[in-house]
Write an enzyme that holds these catalytic residues in place. Structure first.
Site, short mmCIF file in Angstrom:
data_model
loop_
_atom_site.label_atom_id
_atom_site.label_comp_id
_atom_site.label_asym_id
_atom_site.label_seq_id
_atom_site.Cartn_x
_atom_site.Cartn_y
_atom_site.Cartn_z
CB SER A 123 -5.98 14.92 -3.15
OG SER A 123 -6.13 13.85 -2.25
CE1 TYR A 147 -8.44 11.93 -7.38
CE2 TYR A 147 -7.23 11.05 -5.51
CZ TYR A 147 -8.05 12.02 -6.06
OH TYR A 147 -8.47 13.06 -5.28
CE LYS A 151 -7.38 15.48 -7.93
NZ LYS A 151 -8.18 16.55 -8.54
CG PHE A 176 -6.38 16.58 4.98
CD1 PHE A 176 -5.78 17.71 4.41
CD2 PHE A 176 -5.57 15.60 5.51
CE1 PHE A 176 -4.39 17.86 4.40
CE2 PHE A 176 -4.18 15.75 5.50
CZ PHE A 176 -3.59 16.87 4.95
CG ASN A 196 -15.16 4.15 -4.43
OD1 ASN A 196 -15.23 2.93 -4.59
ND2 ASN A 196 -15.23 5.02 -5.43
NE ARG A 229 -7.48 7.91 5.40
CZ ARG A 229 -6.80 6.87 5.91
NH1 ARG A 229 -6.36 6.89 7.16
NH2 ARG A 229 -6.57 5.80 5.17
N GLY A 292 -3.45 -0.08 -0.20
CA GLY A 292 -3.10 1.32 -0.42
C GLY A 292 -3.48 2.23 0.72
N1 UFG Z 1 -13.12 2.76 5.05
C1 UFG Z 1 -13.77 1.68 5.59
N2 UFG Z 1 -14.84 1.18 4.91
C2 UFG Z 1 -15.29 1.70 3.74
C3 UFG Z 1 -14.61 2.82 3.19
C4 UFG Z 1 -13.51 3.32 3.88
O1 UFG Z 1 -13.40 1.17 6.65
O2 UFG Z 1 -16.26 1.19 3.18
C5 UFG Z 1 -11.99 3.36 5.80
C6 UFG Z 1 -10.69 3.39 5.04
O3 UFG Z 1 -9.98 2.19 5.22
C7 UFG Z 1 -10.01 4.61 5.69
C8 UFG Z 1 -11.16 5.53 6.03
O4 UFG Z 1 -12.32 4.71 6.08
O5 UFG Z 1 -9.37 4.24 6.88
C9 UFG Z 1 -11.39 6.64 5.02
O6 UFG Z 1 -11.55 6.07 3.73
P1 UFG Z 1 -12.17 6.90 2.51
O7 UFG Z 1 -12.24 5.98 1.33
O8 UFG Z 1 -13.42 7.58 2.92
O9 UFG Z 1 -11.08 8.05 2.29
P2 UFG Z 1 -9.51 7.94 1.96
O10 UFG Z 1 -8.81 8.61 3.10
O11 UFG Z 1 -9.10 6.58 1.61
O12 UFG Z 1 -9.43 8.78 0.62
C10 UFG Z 1 -9.86 10.11 0.55
C11 UFG Z 1 -10.36 10.44 -0.85
C12 UFG Z 1 -9.26 10.40 -1.83
C13 UFG Z 1 -8.11 11.23 -1.39
C14 UFG Z 1 -7.69 10.89 0.02
C15 UFG Z 1 -6.69 11.88 0.50
O13 UFG Z 1 -11.35 9.53 -1.23
O14 UFG Z 1 -9.73 10.94 -3.03
O15 UFG Z 1 -8.81 10.95 0.89
O16 UFG Z 1 -6.19 11.56 1.72
F1 UFG Z 1 -7.07 11.04 -2.21
#
Ligand code: UFG
Length: 335
Positions: A123, A147, A151, A176, A196, A229, A292
């Site tokens: 990841s 988590y 990895k 990604f 999530n 992202r 985080g």
């Molecule tokens: N976000 C919101 N509201 C939500 C959920 C997310 O605003 O309800 C935002 C987060 O703050 C972030 C973006 O949307 O800015 C993306 O969040 P995600 O939870 O969809 O994804 P992440 O980038 O946090 O995490 C994902 C995977 C992880 C992995 C990571 C690697 O879920 O397993 O990408 O970069 F580790």
């Protein structure tokens, strides 16, 4: 035959489909802890093939060995694992046990049955809080939660293995942010409970199953203040595995690739695009930053292009159209 662990899950099922469409023989193993048996029926519908599969937990060595005894396994793509960042801080022991033990057992069996070919679902989380984007594979590695650490620990284990036994063929794929679904609407992401991740959340708001999207922070140093992202269509990601399999089938050694598009979108970009593509209004509310999270994270995918001949072909509009088709097709079916 290719062993696909977690092959009923989100990325695993799309990859199993790509492999089958590329005429690979596949056996799926899954314990259905975060997936649904109907995925297998839908894979059969899509491929017109009988899906070989065994219901088991990859930490159950005896059960998994039966698969190696019954079938001639030539390689394993290992998707099975726990993946919720927040949950991993609450139940770290379960995360380490599941994500590491299963990998060790698979590696042991691959070695025992003389099939030292392995692709691991890593990841972008292993880059921690990168100083800049785009991120290439040489960026420093660090993690902030169990988590992510699971990895990175598996990556380290694999690097140790290749140093000691150079006849392994190992692919480390750093994903990604996968979103979207197969264009048929038959397979897609079906998180348990409240999602999530942002795209499943938006999609449920669009469908009226949740009232409002919480946007975690609008004071990041990004074009509109919300997190940026690299969203990648899950079928593009699946095809990255097919390309990786081709490489490990003919070469020994360990290689690591980012699988991303190279393009970043903010949370509000997603909301705007989703509204445009689907015609649904997405209510959202600005909330405090989520612990985080980082401001920006997108890939430099050039290495995968150069060495695997792989690149993404589906844009954000397609990702949203496919997410929405799956959301509507699954209305009332299982959530
Ligand atoms: N976000 C919101 N509201 C939500 C959920 C997310 O605003 O309800 C935002 C987060 O703050 C972030 C973006 O949307 O800015 C993306 O969040 P995600 O939870 O969809 O994804 P992440 O980038 O946090 O995490 C994902 C995977 C992880 C992995 C990571 C690697 O879920 O397993 O990408 O970069 F580790």
């Amino acid at each position: 035959m290719i062993l696909v662990t977690g092959g009923a899950g989100y990325i695993g099922s799309h990859t199993a489909l790509s492999l089958l469409q590329n005429d690979e023989d596949v056996i799926i193993v899954d314990d259905f802890s975060n997936s649904d048996k109907r995925v297998l029926e839908n894979l059969e519908k899509l491929t017109h093939k009988k899906i070989q599969f065994s219901e088991l937990d990859c930490c159950d060595e005896q059960a998994l060995e039966q698969v190696f005894i019954k079938h001639t396994i030539s390689a394993c793509i290992h998707f099975a694992g726990y993946k919720a960042v927040g949950e991993s801080s609450k139940i770290p022991l379960e995360y380490y046990n599941n994500n590491i033990t299963s990998t060790l057992i698979i590696l042991k069996l691959l070695k025992k049955y003389n099939a030292k070919r392995f692709i691991f679902s890593s990841s972008a989380t292993v880059y921690g809080s990168p100083e800049t984007s785009p991120i290439n594979e040489t960026f420093p590695l660090s993690v902030t939660n169990p988590y992510g650490r699971s990895k990175l620990m598996v990556e380290d284990i694999l690097r140790d293995i290749i140093a000691a036994e150079p006849d392994w063929s190992i692919g480390l794929l750093r994903y990604f942010n996968p979103i979207g679904a197969h264009e048929s609407g038959l397979i897609g992401e079906r998180p348990n409970g409240i999602p999530n991740n942002v795209m499943p959340y938006i999609s449920m708001v669009g469908a009226g199953k949740l009232p409002c999207l919480p946007v975690f922070g609008n004071d990041y140093d990004t074009h509109d203040g919300t997190g940026v992202r690299d969203y990648i269509h899950v079928m593009d990601l699946a095809e990255g595995h097919v390309a990786m399999l081709a490489k490990i089938s003919k070469e020994v050694g360990l290689s690591t690739y980012n699988l991303g598009t190279g393009q970043g979108y903010s949370v509000l970009d997603l909301v705007t695009q989703f509204e445009k593509v689907t015609g649904q209004k997405i209510n959202y509310e600005i909330m405090p930053r989520r612990q985080g999270d980082i401001a920006t994270c997108y890939a430099d995918p050039q290495k995968a292009l150069k060495e695997l001949g792989w690149k993404t072909t589906r844009n954000l509009q397609t990702m949203i159209e496919d997410t929405w088709r799956f959301e509507q097709d699954s209305q009332g079916k299982s959530r």
